[in-house]
Design an enzyme around this catalytic site. Structure first.
Site, PDB file in Angstrom:
ATOM      1  N   GLU A 191      -9.593 -10.160  -7.490  1.00 28.69           N
ATOM      2  CA  GLU A 191      -8.638  -9.059  -7.335  1.00 28.69           C
ATOM      3  C   GLU A 191      -7.555  -9.097  -8.405  1.00 28.69           C
ATOM      4  OE1 GLU A 191      -9.235  -8.138  -2.626  1.00 28.69           O
ATOM      5  OE2 GLU A 191      -7.564  -9.420  -3.169  1.00 28.69           O
ATOM      6  N   LYS A 238       0.830  -1.207   0.000  1.00 27.69           N
ATOM      7  CA  LYS A 238       0.000   0.000   0.000  1.00 27.69           C
ATOM      8  C   LYS A 238       0.871   1.267   0.000  1.00 27.69           C
ATOM      9  CE  LYS A 238      -3.823  -2.224   2.490  1.00 27.69           C
ATOM     10  NZ  LYS A 238      -4.634  -2.153   3.720  1.00 27.69           N
ATOM     11  N   TYR A 270     -12.684  -1.839  -3.278  1.00 25.78           N
ATOM     12  CA  TYR A 270     -13.294  -1.806  -1.944  1.00 25.78           C
ATOM     13  C   TYR A 270     -14.826  -1.793  -1.998  1.00 25.78           C
ATOM     14  CZ  TYR A 270      -8.712  -0.935   0.185  1.00 25.78           C
ATOM     15  OH  TYR A 270      -7.421  -1.035   0.611  1.00 25.78           O
ATOM     16  N   ASN A 280      -1.597  -0.110   7.211  1.00 25.43           N
ATOM     17  CA  ASN A 280      -1.067  -1.424   7.600  1.00 25.43           C
ATOM     18  C   ASN A 280      -0.239  -2.075   6.500  1.00 25.43           C
ATOM     19  OD1 ASN A 280      -3.088  -2.265   5.910  1.00 25.43           O
ATOM     20  ND2 ASN A 280      -4.317  -3.273   7.477  1.00 25.43           N
ATOM     21  N   HIS A 318      -1.772  -5.410   1.501  1.00 23.43           N
ATOM     22  CA  HIS A 318      -3.074  -6.038   1.290  1.00 23.43           C
ATOM     23  C   HIS A 318      -2.822  -7.397   0.661  1.00 23.43           C
ATOM     24  CE1 HIS A 318      -7.159  -6.798  -0.188  1.00 23.43           C
ATOM     25  NE2 HIS A 318      -6.546  -7.226  -1.280  1.00 23.43           N
TER      26      HIS A 318
END
Length: 160
Positions: A132, A13, A53, A116, A119
């Site tokens: 994805e 990310k 998302y 974080n 992904h």
């Protein structure tokens, strides 16, 4: 792809990219014996973020997710290996870095739920990995090849 291999989507990310962690993430997955079959350094568009998302649309944190994932470049990848989706999830650690075990990617590098680092497709969501991968990669961007080290990673790799 051999009979027990699976492909999974992984993304460093914007915070991971900004902190220079792409190499570390790639090294860890390589060290585990997984094989990268696709990689793309890119800026996620608003539209792609909404698709990625989509299941969270309408939730209070949705706008924040979109804003964060489009705030800077990401490194999107496809990795292949036996039970790859579950393996990557275990290596990533808990979604909240405060709860992620030391030794996991988030446990070692993350401090904040919103940032974080990484992904990975959810192994508890059937089809998440294929969905994805298709969102981020065209079929011709994925490379099928034999990893010579595979015979040293999997017991039965030499005899199929």
């Amino acid at each position: 792809m051999s009979h027990h291999d699976e492909r999974t989507f992984v993304m460093v990310k914007p915070d991971g990219v900004q902190r220079g962690l792409i190499g570390d993430v790639v090294s860890r997955l390589e060290d585990k014996g997984l094989k990268m079959v696709g990689g793309k350094f890119m800026q996620i568009s608003e539209e792609l973020a909404h698709e990625h998302y989509g299941e969270h649309e309408g939730k209070p944190f949705f706008d924040g997710l979109v804003e964060f994932i489009t705030s800077g470049p990401v490194f999107a990848m496809v990795w292949e290996g036996a039970d790859a989706t579950r393996q990557v999830r275990r290596m990533m650690g808990a979604t909240d870095p405060q709860e992620a075990a030391p030794g996991t990617i988030r446990g070692d590098y993350g401090n904040d739920l919103g940032q974080n680092i990484i992904h990975g497709s959810d192994h508890e969501d059937p089809g998440a990995n294929e969905r994805e991968i298709e969102l981020f990669f065209d079929e011709d961007e994925l490379v099928d090849y034999e990893l010579d080290a595979a015979t040293w990673v999997y017991e039965d790799a030499g005899d199929h």
